[in-house]
Design a protein around this motif. Sequence first.
Motif, PDB file in Angstrom:
ATOM      1  N   ASP A 118       2.125   7.775   4.867  1.00  0.00           N
ATOM      2  CA  ASP A 118       1.097   8.058   3.868  1.00  0.00           C
ATOM      3  C   ASP A 118       1.753   8.394   2.530  1.00  0.00           C
ATOM      4  N   PRO A 119       1.091   8.079   1.421  1.00  0.00           N
ATOM      5  CA  PRO A 119       1.700   8.262   0.100  1.00  0.00           C
ATOM      6  C   PRO A 119       2.123   9.700  -0.197  1.00  0.00           C
ATOM      7  N   LEU A 120       1.328  10.692   0.197  1.00  0.00           N
ATOM      8  CA  LEU A 120       1.693  12.076  -0.106  1.00  0.00           C
ATOM      9  C   LEU A 120       2.996  12.450   0.584  1.00  0.00           C
ATOM     10  N   SER A 121       3.115  12.139   1.876  1.00  0.00           N
ATOM     11  CA  SER A 121       4.354  12.441   2.599  1.00  0.00           C
ATOM     12  C   SER A 121       5.540  11.728   1.970  1.00  0.00           C
ATOM     13  N   ASP A 122       5.334  10.473   1.602  1.00  0.00           N
ATOM     14  CA  ASP A 122       6.400   9.677   1.002  1.00  0.00           C
ATOM     15  C   ASP A 122       6.875  10.305  -0.303  1.00  0.00           C
ATOM     16  N   VAL A 123       5.942  10.666  -1.159  1.00  0.00           N
ATOM     17  CA  VAL A 123       6.296  11.234  -2.459  1.00  0.00           C
ATOM     18  C   VAL A 123       7.008  12.573  -2.297  1.00  0.00           C
ATOM     19  N   LEU A 124       6.473  13.454  -1.461  1.00  0.00           N
ATOM     20  CA  LEU A 124       7.093  14.770  -1.270  1.00  0.00           C
ATOM     21  C   LEU A 124       8.498  14.631  -0.691  1.00  0.00           C
ATOM     22  N   ASP A 125       8.689  13.644   0.191  1.00  0.00           N
ATOM     23  CA  ASP A 125       9.998  13.438   0.800  1.00  0.00           C
ATOM     24  C   ASP A 125      10.999  12.873  -0.210  1.00  0.00           C
ATOM     25  N   ARG A 145     -10.595   1.884   0.464  1.00  0.00           N
ATOM     26  CA  ARG A 145     -10.040   0.622  -0.038  1.00  0.00           C
ATOM     27  C   ARG A 145      -8.771   0.845  -0.852  1.00  0.00           C
ATOM     28  N   LEU A 146      -8.838   1.707  -1.851  1.00  0.00           N
ATOM     29  CA  LEU A 146      -7.640   1.967  -2.652  1.00  0.00           C
ATOM     30  C   LEU A 146      -6.541   2.597  -1.813  1.00  0.00           C
ATOM     31  N   GLY A 147      -6.935   3.414  -0.857  1.00  0.00           N
ATOM     32  CA  GLY A 147      -5.959   4.055   0.009  1.00  0.00           C
ATOM     33  C   GLY A 147      -5.137   3.054   0.799  1.00  0.00           C
ATOM     34  N   ARG A 148      -5.772   1.959   1.244  1.00  0.00           N
ATOM     35  CA  ARG A 148      -5.021   0.927   1.969  1.00  0.00           C
ATOM     36  C   ARG A 148      -3.960   0.294   1.080  1.00  0.00           C
ATOM     37  N   ALA A 149      -4.327   0.036  -0.166  1.00  0.00           N
ATOM     38  CA  ALA A 149      -3.360  -0.561  -1.093  1.00  0.00           C
ATOM     39  C   ALA A 149      -2.214   0.400  -1.394  1.00  0.00           C
ATOM     40  N   LEU A 150      -2.526   1.656  -1.595  1.00  0.00           N
ATOM     41  CA  LEU A 150      -1.479   2.640  -1.870  1.00  0.00           C
ATOM     42  C   LEU A 150      -0.547   2.803  -0.673  1.00  0.00           C
ATOM     43  N   ARG A 151      -1.112   2.836   0.522  1.00  0.00           N
ATOM     44  CA  ARG A 151      -0.263   2.945   1.711  1.00  0.00           C
ATOM     45  C   ARG A 151       0.644   1.716   1.854  1.00  0.00           C
ATOM     46  N   ALA A 152       0.113   0.559   1.525  1.00  0.00           N
ATOM     47  CA  ALA A 152       0.935  -0.658   1.593  1.00  0.00           C
ATOM     48  C   ALA A 152       2.123  -0.580   0.641  1.00  0.00           C
ATOM     49  N   ILE A 153       1.873  -0.104  -0.571  1.00  0.00           N
ATOM     50  CA  ILE A 153       2.961   0.058  -1.547  1.00  0.00           C
ATOM     51  C   ILE A 153       4.020   1.005  -1.013  1.00  0.00           C
ATOM     52  N   HIS A 154       3.586   2.147  -0.499  1.00  0.00           N
ATOM     53  CA  HIS A 154       4.545   3.167  -0.066  1.00  0.00           C
ATOM     54  C   HIS A 154       5.247   2.796   1.237  1.00  0.00           C
ATOM     55  N   GLU A 155       4.624   1.972   2.055  1.00  0.00           N
ATOM     56  CA  GLU A 155       5.265   1.535   3.291  1.00  0.00           C
ATOM     57  C   GLU A 155       6.346   0.491   3.032  1.00  0.00           C
ATOM     58  N   ASP A 156       6.179  -0.312   1.983  1.00  0.00           N
ATOM     59  CA  ASP A 156       7.165  -1.366   1.702  1.00  0.00           C
ATOM     60  C   ASP A 156       7.212  -1.626   0.197  1.00  0.00           C
ATOM     61  N   VAL A 157       7.882  -0.741  -0.506  1.00  0.00           N
ATOM     62  CA  VAL A 157       7.886  -0.791  -1.970  1.00  0.00           C
ATOM     63  C   VAL A 157       8.633  -2.010  -2.505  1.00  0.00           C
ATOM     64  N   ALA A 158       9.537  -2.582  -1.708  1.00  0.00           N
ATOM     65  CA  ALA A 158      10.337  -3.713  -2.171  1.00  0.00           C
ATOM     66  C   ALA A 158       9.615  -5.057  -2.071  1.00  0.00           C
TER      67      ALA A 158
END
Length: 309
Positions: free
Chosen positions: A12-19, A206-219
């Motif tokens: 999830d984006p929050l966990s990713d950012v905090l980490d 909907r936006l949450g799915r897109a944000l999770r996709a970005i944070h799961e595979d930013v490259a």
Amino acid sequence: MKLSRSSKPVLDPLSDVLDVLGARVTRRTRLEAAGRWALEFPAVDRLKFVALLRGSQWMLLPGRAPQLLNEGDICLLGRIAYAVASDPDVTPIDGQTVFGSGCDVACIGGDDTIGIGGTVTFAASNADFLLERMPAFMIVPRSSPASAAIATILALVNNEIERDTMGSEIVSARLADVLVVEAIRAYAGDFEQTQMGWLGAISDPRLGRALRAIHEDVAQPWTVARLASVAGMSRAAFSAEFSRRLGQPPLAYLRAWRLTIARAALARGDTTIARIASKVGYTSQSAFSHAFRRAFGSPPKASARLPPH
């Protein structure tokens, strides 16, 4: 014990950012007070929590009406000056002098009110990404539907303070970290408060799915069209809604997060600049260096702690 898992957990984006930002509570304070008192603190680059274990106190912030905190309430503060007071009419003194020289406990006239505070700091000066996307002031009252976990953690924190036994320091530190995340969760659960902004977008179906996709595979070579497909929206509708809610277009958000990850990796000295550039989705080191300089005002090597060859 090592457990096998059938699938990769969703990041999830929050966990990713905090980490990635290395967020942790680096200082915890306690205030005991009675009578008439007030302390003020300046705006700095940090996330701060203030919670009440007993009594009540006022939170005073520039341009806002005084906010009363009662027992069990917690608030989070970003880059904003603030004061805590027994009454809004009391002229505050400099709180940094009260908590100066490593003093983490302040006693002012009694213990009718007992509050705790914690300062969340970030590794390698990477606070910008989170603080620019979080509200400057977030309050979670004890009456909030999502505050049950917070009440449990506050009780555990208070118990650790009173027990003062071996291992208390590490337990208190971990509890403070969890308390911050639970407070953010509880605040984000209030749609009326977060329908605009990053936290609300993460929770949006909907936006949450897109944000999770970005944070799961930013490259990934993300395009607006691909992200819109993930969100289940048309390209135009997705771009407009993302920009409205987060204050920036989807690819600007992606670029900011890629460069934040890169700056954190450079500061750790994980690997070479070229490999970091590739890891965050840049096909050439020159393109990465240009984007980095434009975002941060200096080339990647200025942020790098390069590993030995």
